[in-house]
Design an enzyme around this catalytic site. Structure first.
Site, PDB file in Angstrom:
ATOM      1  N   GLU A 124      -2.438   7.667  -4.676  1.00 30.65           N
ATOM      2  CA  GLU A 124      -2.822   7.067  -5.972  1.00 30.65           C
ATOM      3  C   GLU A 124      -4.310   7.161  -6.287  1.00 30.65           C
ATOM      4  O   GLU A 124      -4.703   7.113  -7.455  1.00 30.65           O
ATOM      5  CB  GLU A 124      -2.380   5.604  -6.028  1.00 30.65           C
ATOM      6  CG  GLU A 124      -3.167   4.676  -5.098  1.00 30.65           C
ATOM      7  CD  GLU A 124      -2.701   3.226  -5.182  1.00 30.65           C
ATOM      8  OE1 GLU A 124      -1.512   2.968  -5.033  1.00 30.65           O
ATOM      9  OE2 GLU A 124      -3.561   2.347  -5.383  1.00 30.65           O
ATOM     10  N   ASP A 177       4.406  -0.234  -7.016  1.00 28.79           N
ATOM     11  CA  ASP A 177       3.132  -0.553  -7.668  1.00 28.79           C
ATOM     12  C   ASP A 177       2.002   0.215  -7.001  1.00 28.79           C
ATOM     13  O   ASP A 177       0.861   0.161  -7.450  1.00 28.79           O
ATOM     14  CB  ASP A 177       2.866  -2.061  -7.582  1.00 28.79           C
ATOM     15  CG  ASP A 177       1.619  -2.469  -8.363  1.00 28.79           C
ATOM     16  OD1 ASP A 177       1.524  -2.059  -9.547  1.00 28.79           O
ATOM     17  OD2 ASP A 177       0.741  -3.158  -7.814  1.00 28.79           O
ATOM     18  N   HIS A 235      -0.739  -0.028  -9.714  1.00 28.84           N
ATOM     19  CA  HIS A 235      -1.467  -0.983  -8.854  1.00 28.84           C
ATOM     20  C   HIS A 235      -1.974  -2.178  -9.683  1.00 28.84           C
ATOM     21  O   HIS A 235      -3.164  -2.501  -9.672  1.00 28.84           O
ATOM     22  CB  HIS A 235      -2.638  -0.287  -8.152  1.00 28.84           C
ATOM     23  CG  HIS A 235      -2.988  -0.930  -6.833  1.00 28.84           C
ATOM     24  ND1 HIS A 235      -3.170  -0.223  -5.669  1.00 28.84           N
ATOM     25  CD2 HIS A 235      -3.185  -2.229  -6.490  1.00 28.84           C
ATOM     26  CE1 HIS A 235      -3.468  -1.056  -4.683  1.00 28.84           C
ATOM     27  NE2 HIS A 235      -3.483  -2.278  -5.166  1.00 28.84           N
ATOM     28  N   ARG A 268       0.862  -1.184   0.000  1.00 28.82           N
ATOM     29  CA  ARG A 268       0.000   0.000   0.000  1.00 28.82           C
ATOM     30  C   ARG A 268       0.899   1.236   0.000  1.00 28.82           C
ATOM     31  O   ARG A 268       1.927   1.269   0.689  1.00 28.82           O
ATOM     32  CB  ARG A 268      -0.914   0.035   1.231  1.00 28.82           C
ATOM     33  CG  ARG A 268      -2.104  -0.920   1.169  1.00 28.82           C
ATOM     34  CD  ARG A 268      -3.127  -0.521   0.106  1.00 28.82           C
ATOM     35  NE  ARG A 268      -4.264  -1.438   0.065  1.00 28.82           N
ATOM     36  CZ  ARG A 268      -4.368  -2.492  -0.742  1.00 28.82           C
ATOM     37  NH1 ARG A 268      -3.397  -2.765  -1.591  1.00 28.82           N
ATOM     38  NH2 ARG A 268      -5.442  -3.259  -0.726  1.00 28.82           N
TER      39      ARG A 268
END
Ligand code: NAI
Length: 326
Positions: free
Chosen positions: A261, A256, A293, A232
């Site tokens: 985000e 990622d 993600h 996260r």
């Protein structure tokens, strides 16, 4: 049940629309948030993903509309106010595991791409530039890899890295038998940060883990460390990451996930102006590799997510409870 699916992408429609389980699905591309919660009228359940905001304000409106189930299509639940859900009598169910391999393998992909600069080589070749100057990496074999969070994904990642011939260090309040059998050594976080040449984050985002990597921890890191985060975004303070890269403390960074985000990842901004200066700055470094993600995004994971979410809906419809409720 009538189920409103928020943050719905084409692959969600394919997974759920023809499930043959008797539920009626309404697909909404927008995220669930205070501004969109009014769209749930007549729904028995909402089905949400990682960027939907399920806070007190949203849950209150859900309860007023007799919507009694929040079915998460993911494992992490940091975007849900569980206390408020309890207060309003709303059940929150999740998909506790769908493919630890998908995420762990992607973390290894980021690690290898960053190390051997495959993402940069790709662009050189497209320009017919076959030079290899500047693309030097290191042998992963024999390196010390620190794994923070050794649950399902952390253990698969550890198993893969063991296969590469790495030495494994671990930090987790609950040491895991699989990791111990791999020869991993558990230790305090500061020691792991100081000794690791590669660090991969696999713990959940909680108040305890928020900004686990911040400007203070930069001082503990081994110079030139590679950090991979597929967990996260909030685990890493993005400002500290930028500082660490500029100071050369962080030698490579694979992300990622990113702490801001929501509203950016999963969307196409190629024709617009990127407003997030920190994300732009991170994107500008040659030794930072960012993906949107997508670590979970495999055929197998999508099939499992759909199956377990439908199982949650079926169970709730039949018994008013869910095996995978929080
Ligand atoms: P898990 O629950 O099996 O493992 C999490 C581990 O973290 C547990 O062993 C737990 O003891 C440990 N932990 C808890 N608090 C900690 C702390 N303060 N410090 C260190 N370790 C701590 O979860 P799983 O399935 O391995 O997933 C890990 C995380 O990966 C999820 O929380 C989620 O945020 C992320 N994830 C990311 C995806 C992506 O597409 N990028 C997809 C799926 C999960």
């Amino acid at each position: 049940m009538n189920v409103t699916v928020f943050s719905a992408k084409n692959y969600d429609r394919h997974s759920f629309a023809n499930s043959g389980r008797g539920h009626e699905f309404t697909f909404i591309e927008d995220r669930l948030r205070p501004e969109t919660v009014a769209l749930v009228a007549q729904s028995d359940a909402v089905c949400v993903f990682v960027h939907d905001i399920v806070n007190e304000e949203v849950l209150k409106v859900l309860a007023e509309n007799n919507c009694r189930l929040v079915a998460l299509r993911c494992a992490g639940f940091n975007n849900v106010d569980l206390d408020a859900a309890k207060q309003y009598g709303i059940t929150v169910a999740r998909v506790p595991a769908y493919s630890p391999y998908a995420v762990a393998e992607f973390a290894v992909g980021l690690l290898l791409s960053l190390n051997r600069k495959i993402h940069r080589a790709y662009y050189r070749i497209r320009e017919y530039d076959y030079s290899i100057d500047g693309l030097e990496g290191f042998d992963v074999h024999g390196k010390t890899v620190g794994i923070i969070g050794t649950g399902k994904i952390g253990c698969v990642f550890g198993t893969i890295m063991k296969g590469f011939g790495c030495k494994l260090l671990a930090y987790d309040p609950y040491p895991n038998e699989t990791m111990l059998n791999l020869g991993a050594q558990y230790m305090p976080l500061e020691e792991l940060l100081a000794r690791s040449e590669i660090i991969s984050l696999h713990c959940p985002l909680t108040p305890d883990t928020y900004h686990l990597i911040d400007s203070n921890s930069l001082q503990d890191l081994k110079k030139g460390v590679m950090i991979i985060n597929t967990s996260r975004g909030g685990l890493i303070d993005a400002d500290a990451a930028i500082k660490g890269i500029k100071e050369r403390t962080i030698g490579a960074l694979g992300l990622d996930v990113y702490e801001e985000e929501e509203g950016i990842f999963f969307e196409d901004y190629s024709e617009g102006i990127m407003e997030d200066d920190r994300l732009s700055r991170l994107t500008s470094f040659p030794n930072v590799l960012i993906t949107s993600h997508q670590a979970f995004f495999t055929r197998e994971a999508l099939a499992n997510i759909a199956e377990i979410t439908l199982h949650n809906l079926d169970q709730y419809e039949q018994s008013g409870t869910c095996e995978y409720s929080l």
